[in-house]
Design an enzyme around this catalytic site. Structure first.
Site, PDB file in Angstrom:
ATOM      1  CB  ALA A  64      -1.556   7.837  -6.951  1.00  0.00           C
TER       2      ALA A  64
ATOM      3  N   GLY B  67      -1.968  11.735  -3.292  1.00  0.00           N
ATOM      4  CA  GLY B  67      -3.339  11.817  -3.808  1.00  0.00           C
ATOM      5  C   GLY B  67      -4.363  11.830  -2.690  1.00  0.00           C
TER       6      GLY B  67
ATOM      7  CD  GLU C  37      -2.659  15.589  -5.488  1.00  0.00           C
ATOM      8  OE1 GLU C  37      -2.279  16.412  -6.347  1.00  0.00           O
ATOM      9  OE2 GLU C  37      -2.536  14.353  -5.614  1.00  0.00           O
TER      10      GLU C  37
ATOM     11  CD  GLU D 218       2.215  13.667  -4.221  1.00  0.00           C
ATOM     12  OE1 GLU D 218       0.987  13.553  -4.311  1.00  0.00           O
ATOM     13  OE2 GLU D 218       2.762  14.270  -3.280  1.00  0.00           O
TER      14      GLU D 218
HETATM   15  N1  T1G Z   1       0.649   2.602  -3.623  1.00  0.00           N
HETATM   16  C1  T1G Z   1       0.799   1.257  -3.622  1.00  0.00           C
HETATM   17  N2  T1G Z   1       1.255   0.525  -2.560  1.00  0.00           N
HETATM   18  C2  T1G Z   1       1.560   1.199  -1.451  1.00  0.00           C
HETATM   19  C3  T1G Z   1       1.454   2.617  -1.369  1.00  0.00           C
HETATM   20  C4  T1G Z   1       0.963   3.325  -2.512  1.00  0.00           C
HETATM   21  N3  T1G Z   1       0.812   4.649  -2.517  1.00  0.00           N
HETATM   22  N4  T1G Z   1       1.851   2.984  -0.131  1.00  0.00           N
HETATM   23  C5  T1G Z   1       2.192   1.855   0.527  1.00  0.00           C
HETATM   24  N5  T1G Z   1       2.018   0.788  -0.252  1.00  0.00           N
HETATM   25  C6  T1G Z   1       2.268  -0.626   0.119  1.00  0.00           C
HETATM   26  C7  T1G Z   1       3.741  -0.903   0.426  1.00  0.00           C
HETATM   27  O1  T1G Z   1       4.438  -1.216  -0.738  1.00  0.00           O
HETATM   28  C8  T1G Z   1       3.644  -2.088   1.385  1.00  0.00           C
HETATM   29  O2  T1G Z   1       3.426  -3.244   0.600  1.00  0.00           O
HETATM   30  C9  T1G Z   1       2.371  -1.806   2.154  1.00  0.00           C
HETATM   31  O3  T1G Z   1       1.614  -0.858   1.365  1.00  0.00           O
HETATM   32  C10 T1G Z   1       2.612  -1.185   3.495  1.00  0.00           C
HETATM   33  O4  T1G Z   1       3.459  -0.054   3.312  1.00  0.00           O
HETATM   34  C11 T1G Z   1      -1.535  11.825  -8.007  1.00  0.00           C
HETATM   35  C12 T1G Z   1       1.072  10.804  -7.987  1.00  0.00           C
HETATM   36  C13 T1G Z   1       1.650   4.997   3.926  1.00  0.00           C
HETATM   37  C14 T1G Z   1       3.404   5.899   5.385  1.00  0.00           C
HETATM   38  O5  T1G Z   1       4.252   8.365  -1.514  1.00  0.00           O
HETATM   39  O6  T1G Z   1       4.832   6.431   2.657  1.00  0.00           O
HETATM   40  O7  T1G Z   1      -0.236  10.155  -4.798  1.00  0.00           O
HETATM   41  O8  T1G Z   1       5.522  -4.427   1.120  1.00  0.00           O
HETATM   42  O9  T1G Z   1       5.451  -1.030   4.521  1.00  0.00           O
HETATM   43  O10 T1G Z   1       5.713   1.643   7.079  1.00  0.00           O
HETATM   44  O11 T1G Z   1      -0.448  13.308  -6.644  1.00  0.00           O
HETATM   45  O12 T1G Z   1       3.706   3.206   2.890  1.00  0.00           O
HETATM   46  O13 T1G Z   1       3.463  -4.952   2.379  1.00  0.00           O
HETATM   47  O14 T1G Z   1       3.661  -5.546  -0.067  1.00  0.00           O
HETATM   48  O15 T1G Z   1       5.403   1.393   3.814  1.00  0.00           O
HETATM   49  O16 T1G Z   1       3.276   1.613   7.767  1.00  0.00           O
HETATM   50  C15 T1G Z   1       2.126   9.383  -2.800  1.00  0.00           C
HETATM   51  C16 T1G Z   1       3.732   6.064   0.114  1.00  0.00           C
HETATM   52  C17 T1G Z   1       1.938   8.481  -3.978  1.00  0.00           C
HETATM   53  C18 T1G Z   1       3.019   7.359   0.254  1.00  0.00           C
HETATM   54  C19 T1G Z   1       2.782   3.460   5.481  1.00  0.00           C
HETATM   55  N6  T1G Z   1       2.064   8.590  -1.591  1.00  0.00           N
HETATM   56  N7  T1G Z   1       3.534   5.193   1.264  1.00  0.00           N
HETATM   57  O17 T1G Z   1       4.051   3.122   5.937  1.00  0.00           O
HETATM   58  O18 T1G Z   1       3.913   0.568   5.664  1.00  0.00           O
HETATM   59  S1  T1G Z   1       2.115   9.404  -5.472  1.00  0.00           S
HETATM   60  C20 T1G Z   1       3.180   8.146  -1.032  1.00  0.00           C
HETATM   61  C21 T1G Z   1       4.165   5.455   2.442  1.00  0.00           C
HETATM   62  C22 T1G Z   1       0.649  10.284  -5.592  1.00  0.00           C
HETATM   63  C23 T1G Z   1      -0.730  11.967  -6.756  1.00  0.00           C
HETATM   64  C24 T1G Z   1       0.562  11.256  -6.724  1.00  0.00           C
HETATM   65  C25 T1G Z   1       4.019   4.406   3.503  1.00  0.00           C
HETATM   66  C26 T1G Z   1       2.924   4.726   4.539  1.00  0.00           C
HETATM   67  P1  T1G Z   1       4.053  -4.604   1.033  1.00  0.00           P
HETATM   68  P2  T1G Z   1       4.689   0.218   4.314  1.00  0.00           P
HETATM   69  P3  T1G Z   1       4.286   1.719   6.716  1.00  0.00           P
END
Ligand code: T1G
Ligand code: NAD
Length: 678
Positions: free
Chosen positions: A62, A101, A104, A124
């Site tokens: 998400a 997500g 999912e 999450e």
């Molecule tokens: N939403 C918004 N921005 C995101 C994002 C996300 N999910 N993931 C990464 N970014 C932005 C991050 O801030 C950075 O921005 C840029 O992308 C590159 O990320 C309903 C509720 C995917 C493994 O927890 O683990 O889904 O600093 O520097 O090292 O059930 O990002 O460049 O401006 O980390 O290559 C669940 C979170 C959400 C995954 C890539 N998903 N992301 O790592 O790059 S909750 C997560 C990561 C959800 C549902 C629920 C990592 C990555 P900027 P980065 P990276």
């Protein structure tokens, strides 16, 4: 350009997301998915659907930046239910990291194909949440409750190979041929009744053997202590066995919303962005030309030198480590090999990898062997004269254009740089003990440190798996500087009547791995002691004179048994009482609240001074330092975010109540009802 487009390949419709940087499932993406499946269902020529993403990854979850804001567009659960409801087979084509997500979405598709390098996960819980789009209900029905528990409750992604093994992925396809292989796979499914994850029965393992849930709690107790989301994850996966799918999704939603509106998730989401912000350096173009780091030199193979070297060896960067004497060199290299072999024993490295790392390590007794290094990190005694002598010598030997860094904990980097003819190539790289384990790296920016040198260090920190933050030159930089007022208050309070074990317990209850006196015992009560048992001016002198040097000798503030369990020591209680009496300190009952306020509020205050002086770029960097270097509990977001949660006016009031100084910035922000973060 819409973030979602569709391509028709004869009877296959491919729904493609292109929402850089990580295809986060923002409102437009969710709407695009709904429109895409509607298009497929309304086109009779279409017999199957493929969902895939352009860019570096499949949906990585998400859009976290949307959390806490009014929901736009269809919610994710509804959007992906449309995928599953389709009577035309829908195939998820996965590359990169299908997370949260994104996982999912894949679970709602009828089939999942993935390239070998792909990863899938439900992280999450690392944001203080649980999956909120039926992931806790679909996953157990596909892979079983036992396999689902670690994915939901611990949140680490799994490889495509593991996902295939547990039935989450139906086929591993070509690393370079995902698009075409997915279409071919989809074509093979035409005419078959699409399997729907919500109707899966793999979760019967949790019904037949409900003991797995308590077993999981027991096995992971230490890891999940203090966090709210893990228990919610266990309950949601358990519900997948006990309730119908629809009721399970309802239960998941209730648990999710409770966490989403709680303080822990807010703190952990703050940390998510804080960690990413910390590697940005204000005023420096992230695309600045970097200095190539192909060979690293380490000076000193003591407590820190060896561990620092391991970070580079583990990243495949050759290291030359130099010591004064053969014995110290052998000891240092021996510790490196032992650490690697222990890691291999725990199955986290292969013997080949151990030998691979050791084969690029060059021990030496000669500074000349550092001449062609691109970076030299000094980790010798914490003494300014020794540091200056060493840097002057390195400056004359190491090639021009190479970076010279110091691992000093407290000393002035500018003063050290000034003895060289290349101050612009000098900075601090402050690792934390044990340096091969602790994630934090304080990058200390000297007055003359060049931008490309600083950015090179920042990018290098990511390459060696560290979380870095930039500090200015001041005594103790960010972390140790804020530690001092805490230790000081701890020492004062035990003179006023507080029990040192109660002081430690207050921080343990707060979520720290240990309190100030346990920390002293671990680091060594004798660090910096003058070694004269006759000269007793401080409490520490008295403990050292009594041979209480800490855990390493089985006694410090506490007595330790073989299992390193601690017990408050009568001898120490006696020494403290004598000292307090000699100092004429009136003894009084000190409440746990007062102890907590007097330990933590002065740290926040010191953090405010660090920001005032520009010694940290942003408050969230301070949070990153304390969470990664000093065990500040992640679920409170770090000292500055926590202070925002408590209310800066309350912090100021608490400091004043205890007669403690208040920094100007803190006073101003409190008066303005402001916050450190945002
Ligand atoms: N939403 C918004 N921005 C995101 C994002 C996300 N999910 N993931 C990464 N970014 C932005 C991050 O801030 C950075 O921005 C840029 O992308 C590159 O990320 C309903 C509720 C995917 C493994 O927890 O683990 O889904 O600093 O520097 O090292 O059930 O990002 O460049 O401006 O980390 O290559 C669940 C979170 C959400 C995954 C890539 N998903 N992301 O790592 O790059 S909750 C997560 C990561 C959800 C549902 C629920 C990592 C990555 P900027 P980065 P990276
Ligand atoms: P240490 O005493 O364990 O090791 C220092 C090593 O440097 C010794 O083996 C010594 O033989 C060697 N040495 C001394 N002078 C030398 C020279 N001129 N040339 C080559 N080698 C020389 O000390 P340590 O704990 O590893 O600390 C090293 C540095 O790291 C200090 O500046 C310290 O403040 C800093 N530091 C220590 C910690 C910690 O927890 N120990 C944490 C962060 C930073």
């Amino acid at each position: 350009m819409s973030v979602i487009t569709t391509e028709k390949h004869q009877n296959i419709l491919v729904i493609i997301s292109n929402n850089p940087p990580v295809n986060a499932l923002g409102a437009a993406v969710r709407q695009g998915l709904v429109d895409g499946i509607e298009e497929a269902l309304s086109d009779d020529e279409i017999e199957a659907v493929v969902v895939r993403c352009d860019g570096r990854t499949f949906f990585a979850g998400a859009d976290i930046t949307e959390f806490g804001k009014p929901m736009q567009g269809p919610n994710l659960g509804e959007a992906i239910d449309r995928l599953e409801a389709s009577d035309k087979p829908v195939v998820a084509a996965i590359h990169g990291t299908a997370l949260g997500g994104g996982c999912e979405v894949a679970l709602a598709c009828h089939y999942r194909v993935a390239v070998p390098s792909a990863k899938m996960g439900l992280p999450e819980v690392k944001l203080g949440l649980i999956p909120g789009a039926a992931g806790t209900q679909r996953l157990p029905r596909v892979v079983g409750a036992e396999a689902a528990l670690p994915m939901v409750v611990i949140g680490n992604p799994i490889s495509a190979k593991k996902a295939h093994a547990i039935g989450l992925v139906d086929q591993i396809v070509g690393e370079g041929s995902l698009a075409e292989d997915a279409i071919a796979f989809a074509r093979e499914q035409i005419g078959k009744e699409p399997p729907r994850s919500s109707e899966g029965t793999a979760n019967e393992d949790g019904i037949k053997n409900p003991a797995i849930f308590d077993e999981f709690r027991r096995k992971n107790g230490r890891k999940i202590r203090g966090f709210d989301a893990p228990e919610a994850g266990i309950q949601a996966v358990k519900a997948a066995g006990e309730l119908s799918y629809a009721d399970g999704v309802k239960k998941e939603g209730e648990l999710f919303m409770k966490l989403m509106t709680g303080t822990q998730s807010a703190a952990m989401r703050h940390y998510f962005f804080a960690e990413r912000a910390a590697n940005k350096i204000d005023g420096i173009d992230p695309k600045i030309d970097l200095i190539p780091i192909k060979k690293v030199g380490i000076l000193g193979a003591g407590t820190m030198g060896g561990g620092i070297g391991m970070n580079f060896l583990s990243a495949g960067i050759p290291v030359t480590i130099v010591e004064l004497k053969e014995e110290a060199l052998e000891r240092g290299v021996g510790v490196i090999r032992k650490n690697y072999e222990n890691t291999a024993k725990r199955g986290r490295m292969t013997e080949e990898q151990v030998e691979g790392a050791m084969s690029i390590l060059t021990p030496s007794l000669s500074y000349d062997d550092l001449a062609d290094c691109d970076l030299v990190i000094e980790a010798v005694f914490e003494n300014m004269d020794v540091k200056k002598e060493v840097f002057a010598k390195l400056d004359g030997i190491v090639k021009q254009g190479a970076i010279l860094a110091s691992n000093t904990s407290y000393l002035n980097i500018d003063e050290i740089a000034a003895v060289t003819k290349r101050p612009e190539y000098v900075l601090g790289l402050h690792f934390f003990s044990p340096a091969n384990i602790m994630k934090l790296l304080e990058i200390v920016r000297g007055e003359k440190t060049a931008d490309n040198v600083l950015m090179t260090a920042m990018k290098l920190s990511k390459r060696i798996g560290k979380v870095a933050a930039v500090s200015g030159v001041c005594p103790g930089f960010i972390g140790n500087r804020m530690l001092s007022p805490r230790q000081e208050q701890a020492n004062i309070m035990i003179m006023e009547g507080a029990n040192y074990w109660d002081v430690d317990d207050v921080l343990l209850d707060f979520g720290f791995p240990m309190g100030p006196f346990q920390m002293s015992d671990l680091a060594g009560v004798d660090i910096g002691w003058h070694r004269d048992p006759e000269r007793i001016e401080t409490l520490r002198d008295a403990l050292c004179a009594a041979g209480r040097w800490g855990q390493k000798v089985g006694k410090g503030f506490y007595d330790y048994n073989e299992a390193r369990q601690r017990t408050p020591a009568d001898e120490v209680k006696q020494i403290i009482a004598e000292f307090a009496a000699k100092a004429g300190k009136e003894q009084r009952e000190i409440s746990k609240d007062e102890i907590r306020e007097r330990l933590l509020y002065p740290m926040v205050n010191e953090g405010a001074k660090i920001l005032e002086e520009g010694m940290a770029q942003r408050a969230s960097d301070i949070d990153v330092v304390w969470i990664n270097g000093y065990g500040w509990p992640l679920y409170t977001g770090g000292p500055m975010f926590w202070a925002d949660t408590v209310g800066l006016d309350n912090v100021v009031a608490g400091l004043k109540k205890h007669g403690l100084p208040v920094a100007k910035l803190l006073e101003e922000k409190a008066a303005a009802g402001g916050k450190f973060n945002g």
